[in-house]
Design an enzyme around this catalytic site. Structure first.
Site, short mmCIF file in Angstrom:
data_model
loop_
_atom_site.label_atom_id
_atom_site.label_comp_id
_atom_site.label_asym_id
_atom_site.label_seq_id
_atom_site.Cartn_x
_atom_site.Cartn_y
_atom_site.Cartn_z
CG ASP A 74 -2.06 -0.90 1.19
OD1 ASP A 74 -2.12 -1.72 0.27
OD2 ASP A 74 -2.92 -0.81 2.08
CG ASP A 75 0.17 3.66 2.22
OD1 ASP A 75 -1.01 3.43 1.86
OD2 ASP A 75 0.53 3.65 3.41
CG HIS A 124 -4.37 2.76 -1.11
ND1 HIS A 124 -5.27 2.02 -0.36
CD2 HIS A 124 -3.44 3.20 -0.21
CE1 HIS A 124 -4.89 2.01 0.90
NE2 HIS A 124 -3.79 2.73 1.03
CG HIS A 128 -3.39 7.34 2.10
ND1 HIS A 128 -3.63 7.38 3.46
CD2 HIS A 128 -3.03 6.06 1.83
CE1 HIS A 128 -3.41 6.18 3.98
NE2 HIS A 128 -3.05 5.36 3.01
CG HIS A 219 2.36 -0.15 4.42
ND1 HIS A 219 2.22 -1.09 5.43
CD2 HIS A 219 1.17 0.49 4.32
CE1 HIS A 219 0.98 -1.00 5.92
NE2 HIS A 219 0.33 -0.05 5.27
#
Length: 263
Positions: A74-75, A124, A128, A219
């Site tokens: 993620d991210d 995603h 964010h 991540h």
């Protein structure tokens, strides 16, 4: 609790001052992130304006007898972190699923150009944002901008959504259905904070925690303690393979079995 009809009566009788005089606890549930799940709110109970499938698939893991696991990041993408992840996966010929943040993808498009070819890329959000505290219009904007960025810079549109922090409201579900997304949570996460000074520990812990059908959360940017995962990713993948697991994308994992939870 003050009904909407009573609120209108107060406004008509005394203007804003009369309405403001009502104690905040009495109107709680009509406004703000804890509002009631009215249509179009943060957690709408229905979707009268949309008519698509009428259902969204949400999964944490998949029921399968095959030793398959989906490793997810993620991210990102961000410099330093994401190239290290991609380099490690390339060296091991391993697949993963990246849930990217749209504005970061646009900013770092040259960094990852062509590098997601073997992998899956999911939405995603654009920046964010916590989708559980946004109405349908704002959720739609976050998803649309990220969706378009992925289609442009990765070369294929996403089919998966992971809401930031796993925060999931009704507005997210109704908009995800519009996009034809499956919503992907996770059943296992990298416990980086426990092994900052024990690199071998995160390798062993990840392998020991793993089960067939798991979706593992990691991540490719964030606090420095997460670097213990990035620095030992080759060992983590090798440890999973030594236990007989095969790394696949989330969509491949879903195709191999019946998702446990559907909504």
């Amino acid at each position: 609790m003050v009904s909407r009809r009573e609120m209108v009566r107060l406004l008509a009788a005394g203007g804003v001052g009369a309405a403001a005089a009502v104690a905040v606890p009495k109107v709680r549930g009509l406004f703000g992130p804890d509002r009631l799940p009215l249509d179009g709110g943060y957690a709408p109970a229905g979707n009268e304006l949309g008519w698509h499938k009428g259902a969204v698939r949400v999964l944490w893991h998949v029921t399968t007898d095959r030793p398959l696991i989906a490793l997810t990041f993620d991210d990102g993408p961000e410099p330093d972190w994401t190239p290290r992840v991609l380099d490690a996966l390339d060296a091991l010929d391993a697949k993963a699923t990246f849930f990217v943040v749209g504005e970061r993808l646009v900013r770092n498009a040259a960094l990852v150009r062509g590098r997601y070819a073997r992998h899956e890329v999911g939405n995603h959000t654009w920046a964010h944002k916590d989708l559980a505290q946004r109405d349908e219009k704002k959720v739609r904007d976050q998803l649309r901008r990220c969706h378009d960025a992925i289609a442009e810079h990765v070369g294929r549109p996403p089919t998966l959504l992971r809401p930031p922090w796993g925060h999931l409201g009704g507005s997210t579900l109704t908009v995800a259905e519009e996009f034809g997304y499956d919503v992907v949570m996770w059943s296992q996460r990298m416990r980086e904070n426990l092994f900052v000074k024990d690199p071998g520990g995160i390798v062993a812990d990840t392998a020991e925690q793993a089960r067939p059908g798991a979706v593992i959360l990691a991540h490719d940017t964030g606090p420095e303690d997460r670097l213990v995962c990035i620095a030992n990713l080759k060992g983590i993948v090798t440890g999973l393979r030594d236990r007989g697991f095969e790394l696949v994308t989330v969509s491949e994992l879903m195709a191999a079995g019946q998702p446990v939870t559907t909504t």
